[in-house]
Design a protein around this motif. Sequence first.
Motif, PDB file in Angstrom:
ATOM      1  N   SER A 162       9.437   4.113   7.124  1.00  0.00           N
ATOM      2  CA  SER A 162       9.812   4.536   5.767  1.00  0.00           C
ATOM      3  C   SER A 162      11.230   5.103   5.771  1.00  0.00           C
ATOM      4  O   SER A 162      11.610   5.839   6.683  1.00  0.00           O
ATOM      5  N   THR A 163      12.007   4.758   4.747  1.00  0.00           N
ATOM      6  CA  THR A 163      13.386   5.219   4.648  1.00  0.00           C
ATOM      7  C   THR A 163      13.428   6.683   4.219  1.00  0.00           C
ATOM      8  O   THR A 163      12.776   7.076   3.253  1.00  0.00           O
ATOM      9  N   VAL A 164      14.213   7.486   4.938  1.00  0.00           N
ATOM     10  CA  VAL A 164      14.360   8.907   4.618  1.00  0.00           C
ATOM     11  C   VAL A 164      15.375   9.068   3.493  1.00  0.00           C
ATOM     12  O   VAL A 164      16.422   8.403   3.481  1.00  0.00           O
ATOM     13  N   ILE A 205      10.730  10.715   1.424  1.00  0.00           N
ATOM     14  CA  ILE A 205      10.956   9.369   1.932  1.00  0.00           C
ATOM     15  C   ILE A 205      10.653   8.361   0.830  1.00  0.00           C
ATOM     16  O   ILE A 205      10.176   8.722  -0.246  1.00  0.00           O
ATOM     17  N   GLN A 206      10.918   7.094   1.107  1.00  0.00           N
ATOM     18  CA  GLN A 206      10.575   6.016   0.189  1.00  0.00           C
ATOM     19  C   GLN A 206       9.346   5.280   0.710  1.00  0.00           C
ATOM     20  O   GLN A 206       9.257   4.958   1.893  1.00  0.00           O
ATOM     21  N   ASP A 207       8.385   5.010  -0.190  1.00  0.00           N
ATOM     22  CA  ASP A 207       7.226   4.220   0.219  1.00  0.00           C
ATOM     23  C   ASP A 207       7.570   2.731   0.150  1.00  0.00           C
ATOM     24  O   ASP A 207       8.720   2.341  -0.106  1.00  0.00           O
ATOM     25  N   LYS A 208       6.583   1.875   0.369  1.00  0.00           N
ATOM     26  CA  LYS A 208       6.831   0.440   0.417  1.00  0.00           C
ATOM     27  C   LYS A 208       7.286  -0.124  -0.924  1.00  0.00           C
ATOM     28  O   LYS A 208       7.951  -1.166  -0.971  1.00  0.00           O
ATOM     29  N   GLU A 209       6.924   0.566  -2.021  1.00  0.00           N
ATOM     30  CA  GLU A 209       7.348   0.114  -3.353  1.00  0.00           C
ATOM     31  C   GLU A 209       8.702   0.688  -3.751  1.00  0.00           C
ATOM     32  O   GLU A 209       9.183   0.425  -4.855  1.00  0.00           O
ATOM     33  N   GLY A 210       9.309   1.488  -2.893  1.00  0.00           N
ATOM     34  CA  GLY A 210      10.594   2.082  -3.201  1.00  0.00           C
ATOM     35  C   GLY A 210      10.509   3.383  -3.974  1.00  0.00           C
ATOM     36  O   GLY A 210      11.542   3.922  -4.387  1.00  0.00           O
ATOM     37  N   GLY A 243      21.851  11.670  -1.986  1.00  0.00           N
ATOM     38  CA  GLY A 243      22.247  10.610  -2.895  1.00  0.00           C
ATOM     39  C   GLY A 243      21.391   9.376  -2.825  1.00  0.00           C
ATOM     40  O   GLY A 243      21.793   8.314  -3.308  1.00  0.00           O
ATOM     41  N   GLY A 244      20.229   9.485  -2.224  1.00  0.00           N
ATOM     42  CA  GLY A 244      19.349   8.335  -2.068  1.00  0.00           C
ATOM     43  C   GLY A 244      19.043   8.096  -0.608  1.00  0.00           C
ATOM     44  O   GLY A 244      19.088   9.019   0.214  1.00  0.00           O
ATOM     45  N   PRO A 245      18.723   6.864  -0.230  1.00  0.00           N
ATOM     46  CA  PRO A 245      18.427   6.557   1.168  1.00  0.00           C
ATOM     47  C   PRO A 245      19.586   6.947   2.085  1.00  0.00           C
ATOM     48  O   PRO A 245      20.761   6.741   1.752  1.00  0.00           O
ATOM     49  N   ILE A 246      19.265   7.503   3.229  1.00  0.00           N
ATOM     50  CA  ILE A 246      20.284   7.960   4.167  1.00  0.00           C
ATOM     51  C   ILE A 246      20.721   6.801   5.050  1.00  0.00           C
ATOM     52  O   ILE A 246      19.910   6.188   5.744  1.00  0.00           O
ATOM     53  N   ASP A 272      -2.018   5.286   1.857  1.00  0.00           N
ATOM     54  CA  ASP A 272      -1.049   5.016   2.917  1.00  0.00           C
ATOM     55  C   ASP A 272      -0.737   6.252   3.752  1.00  0.00           C
ATOM     56  O   ASP A 272       0.112   6.199   4.650  1.00  0.00           O
ATOM     57  N   GLY A 273      -1.406   7.372   3.458  1.00  0.00           N
ATOM     58  CA  GLY A 273      -1.192   8.593   4.221  1.00  0.00           C
ATOM     59  C   GLY A 273      -0.036   9.446   3.731  1.00  0.00           C
ATOM     60  O   GLY A 273       0.197  10.530   4.270  1.00  0.00           O
ATOM     61  N   LEU A 274       0.691   8.994   2.703  1.00  0.00           N
ATOM     62  CA  LEU A 274       1.805   9.751   2.145  1.00  0.00           C
ATOM     63  C   LEU A 274       1.328  10.596   0.973  1.00  0.00           C
ATOM     64  O   LEU A 274       0.346  10.274   0.314  1.00  0.00           O
TER      65      LEU A 274
END
Length: 255
Positions: A119-121, A90-95, A125-128, A179-181
């Motif tokens: 959080s974006t999965v 996934i992407q964290d808050k900073e991308g 090819g990047g964010p879904i 952040d738990g990630l």
Amino acid sequence: MDKLLYVSMSGAKQNLIGTAVSANNLANAKTTGFKSDFEQARSMQAFGEGMPSRVFAMTERPGSNMSLGPIATTGRNLDIAVSGGGWLSIQDKEGNEAYTREGNLHVSATGELLTARGSTVIGSGGPIILPVPVEKIEISSDGTIQVRPQGAPANFMEEVDQLKIIKPENNNQLEKGLDGLFRPKDAQIAGELCGFCDLDPGVSVLSGALEMSNVNPVEEMVGMISHQRQFELQVKMMKTAEKMDESQSSLLRIV
């Protein structure tokens, strides 16, 4: 006497930190995909001016418990559990890319596939991004995402992306952030992580299920009680040091 006070003072402080770790684990006993934190205490030499004659106690979090939590069947298409030691990217808050085993997903109004925390999965090819509106979403065992757009025939399913599932050689290569990630401990490990679950036949995605927390509430309660008792002992030691200081002062007045 001052050595006794220093040890008991630092020990009491670190016992409170250990209690906080156990309390945080206990608070997340029902959190999906949560991995409990370990804590340990050790003595550390205090260095400064003069001889290193002081020792203080330090509690630290050496790592997280990477054992798998129980799998709960939900029947919801967007609930997934990753088996075989895999991690969802996934992407964290900073991308930046991070990893989790929290699989309760949902689709935003713009079609982004998100975790419960927003959080974006990440896919191949990047964010879904899913085409919205959709009537049905299916996620196969290899992470492939298929959708049926609104108004399409009942037997029509279109493949749109594939979940990025990483599989470290050893879970100790990952560390939990505030952040738990989870993230790789260094850049070299990040480059060695395999990209997709089809590279490792032992990894698969279970649709309609969630991995629950691996926290053992009984163990955490026992740990909290133990830290509290140790804190009380440290406070008694500080009171003893105070009485010794008072006795020493009274002897000096007599002299």
